[in-house]
Design a protein around this motif. Sequence first.
Motif, PDB file in Angstrom:
ATOM      1  N   GLN A  25       0.828  -1.204   0.000  1.00 57.84           N
ATOM      2  CA  GLN A  25       0.000   0.000   0.000  1.00 57.84           C
ATOM      3  C   GLN A  25       0.861   1.252   0.000  1.00 57.84           C
ATOM      4  OE1 GLN A  25      -3.311   0.082  -0.380  1.00 57.84           O
ATOM      5  NE2 GLN A  25      -3.226   2.325  -0.439  1.00 57.84           N
ATOM      6  N   GLY A  26       1.929   1.222   0.803  1.00 54.40           N
ATOM      7  CA  GLY A  26       2.826   2.371   0.871  1.00 54.40           C
ATOM      8  C   GLY A  26       3.486   2.643  -0.474  1.00 54.40           C
ATOM      9  N   ALA A  27       3.996   1.596  -1.122  1.00 51.19           N
ATOM     10  CA  ALA A  27       4.659   1.754  -2.419  1.00 51.19           C
ATOM     11  C   ALA A  27       3.713   2.380  -3.437  1.00 51.19           C
ATOM     12  CB  ALA A  27       5.161   0.402  -2.919  1.00 51.19           C
ATOM     13  N   PHE A  28       2.455   1.925  -3.419  1.00 51.30           N
ATOM     14  CA  PHE A  28       1.472   2.489  -4.341  1.00 51.30           C
ATOM     15  C   PHE A  28       1.222   3.968  -4.044  1.00 51.30           C
ATOM     16  CE2 PHE A  28      -3.090   3.527  -5.015  1.00 51.30           C
ATOM     17  CZ  PHE A  28      -3.054   3.605  -6.399  1.00 51.30           C
ATOM     18  N   GLU A  29       1.112   4.317  -2.775  1.00 51.37           N
ATOM     19  CA  GLU A  29       0.821   5.703  -2.406  1.00 51.37           C
ATOM     20  C   GLU A  29       1.965   6.650  -2.771  1.00 51.37           C
ATOM     21  OE1 GLU A  29      -0.276   5.587   1.725  1.00 51.37           O
ATOM     22  OE2 GLU A  29      -2.163   4.525   1.315  1.00 51.37           O
ATOM     23  N   TYR A  30       3.207   6.175  -2.717  1.00 54.80           N
ATOM     24  CA  TYR A  30       4.349   7.023  -3.118  1.00 54.80           C
ATOM     25  C   TYR A  30       4.300   7.301  -4.621  1.00 54.80           C
ATOM     26  CZ  TYR A  30       5.838   4.985   1.326  1.00 54.80           C
ATOM     27  OH  TYR A  30       5.877   4.548   2.622  1.00 54.80           O
ATOM     28  N   ILE A  31       3.956   6.270  -5.382  1.00 49.30           N
ATOM     29  CA  ILE A  31       3.865   6.450  -6.831  1.00 49.30           C
ATOM     30  C   ILE A  31       2.694   7.368  -7.178  1.00 49.30           C
ATOM     31  CG2 ILE A  31       3.419   5.251  -9.019  1.00 49.30           C
ATOM     32  CD1 ILE A  31       4.816   2.789  -7.611  1.00 49.30           C
ATOM     33  N   LYS A  32       1.563   7.153  -6.536  1.00 46.27           N
ATOM     34  CA  LYS A  32       0.379   7.972  -6.794  1.00 46.27           C
ATOM     35  C   LYS A  32       0.678   9.455  -6.534  1.00 46.27           C
ATOM     36  CE  LYS A  32      -4.582   8.125  -5.722  1.00 46.27           C
ATOM     37  NZ  LYS A  32      -4.725   9.464  -5.148  1.00 46.27           N
ATOM     38  N   LYS A  33       1.343   9.738  -5.428  1.00 44.27           N
ATOM     39  CA  LYS A  33       1.694  11.123  -5.102  1.00 44.27           C
ATOM     40  C   LYS A  33       2.663  11.687  -6.134  1.00 44.27           C
ATOM     41  CE  LYS A  33       1.964  14.890  -2.600  1.00 44.27           C
ATOM     42  NZ  LYS A  33       0.808  15.830  -2.510  1.00 44.27           N
ATOM     43  N   SER A  34       3.619  10.902  -6.547  1.00 44.80           N
ATOM     44  CA  SER A  34       4.598  11.339  -7.551  1.00 44.80           C
ATOM     45  C   SER A  34       3.923  11.671  -8.869  1.00 44.80           C
ATOM     46  CB  SER A  34       5.658  10.254  -7.761  1.00 44.80           C
ATOM     47  OG  SER A  34       6.369   9.989  -6.564  1.00 44.80           O
ATOM     48  N   VAL A  35       2.974  10.832  -9.269  1.00 49.61           N
ATOM     49  CA  VAL A  35       2.238  11.072 -10.514  1.00 49.61           C
ATOM     50  C   VAL A  35       1.438  12.369 -10.414  1.00 49.61           C
ATOM     51  CG1 VAL A  35       0.352  10.231 -11.982  1.00 49.61           C
ATOM     52  CG2 VAL A  35       2.140   8.655 -11.215  1.00 49.61           C
ATOM     53  N   GLU A  36       0.808  12.592  -9.276  1.00 50.17           N
ATOM     54  CA  GLU A  36       0.045  13.829  -9.073  1.00 50.17           C
ATOM     55  C   GLU A  36       0.942  15.054  -9.242  1.00 50.17           C
ATOM     56  OE1 GLU A  36      -1.608  13.351  -5.197  1.00 50.17           O
ATOM     57  OE2 GLU A  36      -3.137  11.905  -5.841  1.00 50.17           O
ATOM     58  N   ILE A  81      -0.364  -5.025 -11.445  1.00 54.11           N
ATOM     59  CA  ILE A  81       0.699  -6.018 -11.319  1.00 54.11           C
ATOM     60  C   ILE A  81       2.075  -5.378 -11.215  1.00 54.11           C
ATOM     61  CG2 ILE A  81       1.087  -6.347 -13.807  1.00 54.11           C
ATOM     62  CD1 ILE A  81       1.351  -9.376 -13.186  1.00 54.11           C
ATOM     63  N   GLY A  82       2.201  -4.119 -11.662  1.00 52.28           N
ATOM     64  CA  GLY A  82       3.507  -3.463 -11.621  1.00 52.28           C
ATOM     65  C   GLY A  82       3.420  -1.989 -11.941  1.00 52.28           C
ATOM     66  N   HIS A  83       4.590  -1.374 -12.054  1.00 55.63           N
ATOM     67  CA  HIS A  83       4.689   0.058 -12.303  1.00 55.63           C
ATOM     68  C   HIS A  83       3.961   0.501 -13.572  1.00 55.63           C
ATOM     69  CE1 HIS A  83       8.328   0.784  -9.564  1.00 55.63           C
ATOM     70  NE2 HIS A  83       7.510   1.773  -9.308  1.00 55.63           N
ATOM     71  N   THR A  84       4.234  -0.185 -14.674  1.00 57.87           N
ATOM     72  CA  THR A  84       3.720   0.266 -15.963  1.00 57.87           C
ATOM     73  C   THR A  84       2.205   0.341 -15.957  1.00 57.87           C
ATOM     74  OG1 THR A  84       5.638  -0.690 -17.094  1.00 57.87           O
ATOM     75  CG2 THR A  84       3.738  -0.145 -18.449  1.00 57.87           C
ATOM     76  N   GLU A  85       1.567  -0.708 -15.458  1.00 54.88           N
ATOM     77  CA  GLU A  85       0.110  -0.744 -15.412  1.00 54.88           C
ATOM     78  C   GLU A  85      -0.440   0.341 -14.477  1.00 54.88           C
ATOM     79  OE1 GLU A  85       1.850  -4.488 -16.733  1.00 54.88           O
ATOM     80  OE2 GLU A  85       2.150  -3.333 -14.897  1.00 54.88           O
ATOM     81  N   MET A  86       0.258   0.549 -13.379  1.00 62.95           N
ATOM     82  CA  MET A  86      -0.125   1.575 -12.416  1.00 62.95           C
ATOM     83  C   MET A  86      -0.059   2.966 -13.040  1.00 62.95           C
ATOM     84  SD  MET A  86       1.628   1.768  -8.652  1.00 62.95           S
ATOM     85  CE  MET A  86       1.574  -0.010  -8.411  1.00 62.95           C
ATOM     86  N   LEU A  87       1.065   3.262 -13.669  1.00 62.99           N
ATOM     87  CA  LEU A  87       1.267   4.572 -14.280  1.00 62.99           C
ATOM     88  C   LEU A  87       0.297   4.796 -15.433  1.00 62.99           C
ATOM     89  CD1 LEU A  87       5.166   4.498 -14.278  1.00 62.99           C
ATOM     90  CD2 LEU A  87       3.740   5.989 -12.871  1.00 62.99           C
ATOM     91  N   GLU A  88       0.059   3.739 -16.196  1.00 60.31           N
ATOM     92  CA  GLU A  88      -0.871   3.816 -17.329  1.00 60.31           C
ATOM     93  C   GLU A  88      -2.248   4.275 -16.854  1.00 60.31           C
ATOM     94  OE1 GLU A  88      -2.419   0.762 -20.857  1.00 60.31           O
ATOM     95  OE2 GLU A  88      -1.191   0.023 -19.208  1.00 60.31           O
ATOM     96  N   ASP A  89      -2.731   3.691 -15.764  1.00 63.34           N
ATOM     97  CA  ASP A  89      -4.062   4.023 -15.261  1.00 63.34           C
ATOM     98  C   ASP A  89      -4.084   5.394 -14.577  1.00 63.34           C
ATOM     99  OD1 ASP A  89      -6.811   3.380 -14.827  1.00 63.34           O
ATOM    100  OD2 ASP A  89      -6.336   2.938 -12.749  1.00 63.34           O
ATOM    101  N   LEU A  90      -3.097   5.649 -13.735  1.00 66.14           N
ATOM    102  CA  LEU A  90      -3.060   6.916 -13.012  1.00 66.14           C
ATOM    103  C   LEU A  90      -2.931   8.105 -13.952  1.00 66.14           C
ATOM    104  CD1 LEU A  90      -0.709   5.939 -10.027  1.00 66.14           C
ATOM    105  CD2 LEU A  90      -3.173   6.384  -9.907  1.00 66.14           C
ATOM    106  N   ALA A  91      -2.257   7.900 -15.076  1.00 63.88           N
ATOM    107  CA  ALA A  91      -2.043   8.994 -16.027  1.00 63.88           C
ATOM    108  C   ALA A  91      -3.091   9.009 -17.138  1.00 63.88           C
ATOM    109  CB  ALA A  91      -0.650   8.892 -16.642  1.00 63.88           C
ATOM    110  N   GLY A  92      -3.962   7.983 -17.174  1.00 69.48           N
ATOM    111  CA  GLY A  92      -5.001   7.943 -18.182  1.00 69.48           C
ATOM    112  C   GLY A  92      -4.491   7.706 -19.587  1.00 69.48           C
TER     113      GLY A  92
END
Length: 337
Positions: free
Chosen positions: A100-111, A139-150
Amino acid sequence: MTNDRPIIAIPMGDPAGIGPEIAMKSLANEEIYNVSKPLIIGDYAVIEKAIQIIEVELAINKVSSPKEGKYQFGTVDMIDLGNIDMNALEYGQVSVQGGQGAFEYIKKSVELALAGEVQALATTPINKESLKAAKVPYIGHTEMLEDLAGTEDPLTMFEVRGMRIFFLTRHLSLKDAIGQITKERVHDYLIRCDKALQRLGVENRKFAVAGLNPHSGEGGLFGMEEVEEIRPGIEAAVKEGIDAVGPVPADSVFFQALNGKYDAVLSLYHDQGHIAAKMTDFHRTISITNGLPFLRTSVDHGTAFDIAGKNIAESTSMEECIKLAAKYATKFTRSSL
C-alpha cells in the motif's frame, strides 16, 4: 551546479526492499545534485533508518511541496506520507503496508508530475506480492502509471551506454509473443517509437528492427515471419517517413546499435532486448516509459528482499536512473502521444 536543474521525484518503493537504501546511497553522491534536484516521496522513519543502515551523514528536510526543497548536497528533501509502522516493518518480507505504501508514493509522484511540480519520475523497485497482499489492483509500475495517467499501452525503452531498445511485446510467453508480431503492429510501433524519441529531444532517429528467426529467416528458409509480417511492417513505416531498416539479424543488430550504426532497435520480444542490454551493462540498464504525459525512468531490478536492510545493495542503477531522467527532462515534450 545551476538553478535550472530539473526536479526529479523519487518514490522510495517498497519499504521492506532495497529502494530506500539505494535512494539514499544515490543522494550521498554529489554528482546527482550537479544535474538534478532529487525529491524523495516516502516515509520519514523508513528514510531515516535507511540513512543509518548505509552509515552516511545526510540531513532530512521535510517539505509539503517541491518548491520548498533546498536541493543541496548533504540534505535529503522529502515529502513524508507517514504511512509506515516501523514496529511492524520487517525487511525482506511481503506486507500489506509495504504494498500500500509503495502504491501511495507512486500515486503522489504522478500527481506532482501531472501538475508540473516535478519534471520527471525516477522510480525504485516495488514488490508484486506486496501489491497483491494490499489488494492494489496493478501487477507493476507500468500498469499503475498507465491508469493513473489515463494513457494506453505505454512504450518501454531501455537505454544503456547510449544504446536504445524498444519492445514490440513485453510480458508474454514466447509462443504468444510470436503471434503478436504482425505487420500492423511493427508499422504502428515504429511510428510510436519515432514520436517517443522526438518527445525526448532526440534529433537523429534511425531504427533497426531485430529479426525473429536465425539470420532473419534467410528469405523464408527458417520461417516466414520476416517475409510476411516484419518486412512489410517496416516498409509501411518507411513510406510514412520513418527512417527504419531490417529485419536485421538479432545476433548482430544490438552490437551495431551499441557502436552507433542505429539510434534505436525495435526488439520483438522481452528477452531478446533484455539480454542484449543487460549483457552490455547490467547495472546501467535503465528503463524509460514512453507514452505518458510525463517522463519516467526506472531501475531494471527488483526489491532484492534477500539483501534488504543489510547495506549490500548496489546503487549504480539508481544513480543512472536519476541522471538519465535529468538528461531528458529539459528536452521532454509533455504533450500526450
